[in-house]
Design a protein around this motif. Structure first.
Motif, PDB file in Angstrom:
ATOM      1  N   ARG A   1       0.839  -1.210   0.000  1.00 40.50           N
ATOM      2  CA  ARG A   1       0.000   0.000   0.000  1.00 40.50           C
ATOM      3  C   ARG A   1       0.870   1.254   0.000  1.00 40.50           C
ATOM      4  N   ALA A   2       1.952   1.235   0.800  1.00 40.77           N
ATOM      5  CA  ALA A   2       2.820   2.409   0.885  1.00 40.77           C
ATOM      6  C   ALA A   2       3.493   2.687  -0.453  1.00 40.77           C
ATOM      7  N   ALA A   3       3.982   1.632  -1.114  1.00 40.07           N
ATOM      8  CA  ALA A   3       4.624   1.815  -2.424  1.00 40.07           C
ATOM      9  C   ALA A   3       3.626   2.371  -3.437  1.00 40.07           C
TER      10      ALA A   3
ATOM     11  N   ALA B   1      14.403  12.847  -1.396  1.00 44.22           N
ATOM     12  CA  ALA B   1      13.601  11.866  -0.648  1.00 44.22           C
ATOM     13  C   ALA B   1      13.552  10.527  -1.375  1.00 44.22           C
ATOM     14  N   LEU B   2      13.372  10.549  -2.675  1.00 45.76           N
ATOM     15  CA  LEU B   2      13.294   9.306  -3.437  1.00 45.76           C
ATOM     16  C   LEU B   2      14.650   8.610  -3.523  1.00 45.76           C
ATOM     17  N   THR B   3      15.705   9.401  -3.584  1.00 43.27           N
ATOM     18  CA  THR B   3      17.043   8.798  -3.591  1.00 43.27           C
ATOM     19  C   THR B   3      17.279   8.030  -2.304  1.00 43.27           C
ATOM     20  N   GLY B   4      16.910   8.633  -1.174  1.00 39.16           N
ATOM     21  CA  GLY B   4      17.053   7.957   0.111  1.00 39.16           C
ATOM     22  C   GLY B   4      16.205   6.707   0.195  1.00 39.16           C
ATOM     23  N   LEU B   5      14.962   6.796  -0.294  1.00 39.42           N
ATOM     24  CA  LEU B   5      14.074   5.639  -0.251  1.00 39.42           C
ATOM     25  C   LEU B   5      14.614   4.511  -1.128  1.00 39.42           C
ATOM     26  N   THR B   6      15.110   4.874  -2.306  1.00 42.43           N
ATOM     27  CA  THR B   6      15.661   3.848  -3.205  1.00 42.43           C
ATOM     28  C   THR B   6      16.813   3.104  -2.544  1.00 42.43           C
TER      29      THR B   6
ATOM     30  N   GLY C   1      14.197  -7.171   6.798  1.00 38.79           N
ATOM     31  CA  GLY C   1      14.202  -6.434   5.533  1.00 38.79           C
ATOM     32  C   GLY C   1      12.846  -5.836   5.217  1.00 38.79           C
ATOM     33  N   ALA C   2      11.800  -6.608   5.465  1.00 38.95           N
ATOM     34  CA  ALA C   2      10.446  -6.108   5.201  1.00 38.95           C
ATOM     35  C   ALA C   2      10.107  -4.922   6.093  1.00 38.95           C
ATOM     36  N   LEU C   3      10.497  -5.004   7.370  1.00 36.75           N
ATOM     37  CA  LEU C   3      10.225  -3.887   8.286  1.00 36.75           C
ATOM     38  C   LEU C   3      11.017  -2.650   7.887  1.00 36.75           C
ATOM     39  N   LEU C   4      12.263  -2.861   7.446  1.00 41.43           N
ATOM     40  CA  LEU C   4      13.074  -1.725   6.983  1.00 41.43           C
ATOM     41  C   LEU C   4      12.412  -1.060   5.783  1.00 41.43           C
ATOM     42  N   ALA C   5      11.944  -1.870   4.840  1.00 41.18           N
ATOM     43  CA  ALA C   5      11.299  -1.324   3.645  1.00 41.18           C
ATOM     44  C   ALA C   5      10.037  -0.551   4.005  1.00 41.18           C
ATOM     45  N   LEU C   6       9.236  -1.121   4.911  1.00 49.34           N
ATOM     46  CA  LEU C   6       7.995  -0.456   5.311  1.00 49.34           C
ATOM     47  C   LEU C   6       8.284   0.859   6.017  1.00 49.34           C
ATOM     48  N   THR C   7       9.261   0.853   6.918  1.00 43.08           N
ATOM     49  CA  THR C   7       9.604   2.081   7.648  1.00 43.08           C
ATOM     50  C   THR C   7      10.088   3.158   6.686  1.00 43.08           C
TER      51      THR C   7
ATOM     52  N   ALA D   1       9.477   3.450   3.444  1.00 45.05           N
ATOM     53  CA  ALA D   1       8.378   3.924   2.596  1.00 45.05           C
ATOM     54  C   ALA D   1       7.454   4.859   3.369  1.00 45.05           C
ATOM     55  N   SER D   2       7.159   4.511   4.621  1.00 50.79           N
ATOM     56  CA  SER D   2       6.282   5.358   5.439  1.00 50.79           C
ATOM     57  C   SER D   2       6.903   6.723   5.685  1.00 50.79           C
ATOM     58  N   GLU D   3       8.200   6.737   5.983  1.00 49.94           N
ATOM     59  CA  GLU D   3       8.889   8.013   6.207  1.00 49.94           C
ATOM     60  C   GLU D   3       8.920   8.855   4.938  1.00 49.94           C
ATOM     61  N   CYS D   4       9.101   8.193   3.806  1.00 45.83           N
ATOM     62  CA  CYS D   4       9.130   8.929   2.541  1.00 45.83           C
ATOM     63  C   CYS D   4       7.759   9.537   2.249  1.00 45.83           C
ATOM     64  N   ILE D   5       6.708   8.780   2.511  1.00 43.86           N
ATOM     65  CA  ILE D   5       5.359   9.315   2.292  1.00 43.86           C
ATOM     66  C   ILE D   5       5.120  10.545   3.158  1.00 43.86           C
TER      67      ILE D   5
END
Length: 258
Positions: free
Chosen positions: A53-55, A158-163, A182-188, A190-194
């Motif tokens: 959902r975040a992505a 922001a997108l560079t950091g998220l990537t 890894g999944a929790l890192l990705a979710l965190t 993405a949420s911060e980027c949003i």
């Protein structure tokens, strides 16, 4: 930076594609390990659903902006036209509409000559008002242009950091043991980027709304107030100036000063 603005939205679009690829890899890896994790699979199911959902939120938010990224170059050029073609000439002309700058009244006298001198202050004030409004219009347009550049620059950061964080997360989800982390890192990430993108969007919206209100205020300055009676330019030629003859003998004759 203005002349190179076009690369900012393009870079954001490329980064958005990279975000989608990394997020999809994280999700695919984790789904592959779910059946191997047994009871621990529940740890992955919720963050995976939230990550998807975040992505999608990141992509949806920016795709709308990428359709109409704005044109700060056009705004800046319009501001320069207001400054150079209106504000500067109007200020220069205002300086000539003073009794000290015009010398006709040094040699002529009479009602017509006096009426002519009385037309100078209203013209002077109107020209100053026009110069000020045009200068403020130019500044407002330049500020809007700068706001767009700042927005897209910050989006790129922001997108560079998220990537980068999603790439790290994708590496972690390559094995079952580290997949949950890894999944929790990705979710965190993405949420911060949003949250960052939402804050940037609000700031840009407020700045552009402020510019819109400023433009409306500037328009009223050119259609209201003592410098523009009834919303019009002050009259240049009064009735006392309608007869500029020297010889017909009426009271409005111009005559040389003695």
């Amino acid at each position: 930076m203005l002349n190179d603005f076009g690369h900012l939205p393009r870079a954001a679009e490329d980064l958005l594609d990279a975000v989608a690829r990394h997020a999809a890899r994280v999700v695919a890896d984790c789904h592959r390990w779910l059946r191997l994790l047994g009871p621990a699979a529940a740890v992955l199911e919720r963050p995976l659903a939230e990550l998807e959902r975040a992505a999608a939120d990141v992509a949806g938010h920016l795709r709308t902006m990428l359709d109409r990224p704005g044109d700060p170059v056009a705004l800046w050029r319009a501001g320069e036209r207001w400054r150079l073609a209106v504000a500067v000439p109007a200020a220069a002309r205002a300086a000539t509409f003073t009794a000290g700058s015009l010398h006709a009244d040094d040699r002529w006298q009479g009602p017509a000559a006096e009426a002519y001198t009385r037309t100078l202050p209203p013209q002077h004030e109107a020209l100053l008002q026009l110069a000020d409004a045009a200068g403020d219009t130019a500044a407002s347009l330049r500020e809007a242009a700068a706001a767009l550049v700042a927005y897209w620059t910050a989006v790129g950061v922001a997108l560079t950091g998220l990537t980068a964080q999603l790439a790290t997360a994708a590496t972690a989800t390559a094995t079952p043991a580290t997949a949950p982390a890894g999944a929790l890192l990705a979710l965190t990430a993405a949420s911060e980027c949003i949250a960052t993108l939402n804050a940037l969007h609000r700031a840009l919206t407020l700045e552009l709304e402020r510019a819109r209100r400023t433009q409306q205020t500037l328009l009223t300055r050119l259609t209201d107030g003592p410098a523009f009676p009834s919303g019009h330019w002050p009259v240049v030629a009064a009735a006392s100036l309608s007869d500029a003859s020297l010889t017909d003998g009426d009271a409005s004759d111009w005559s040389l000063r003695r």
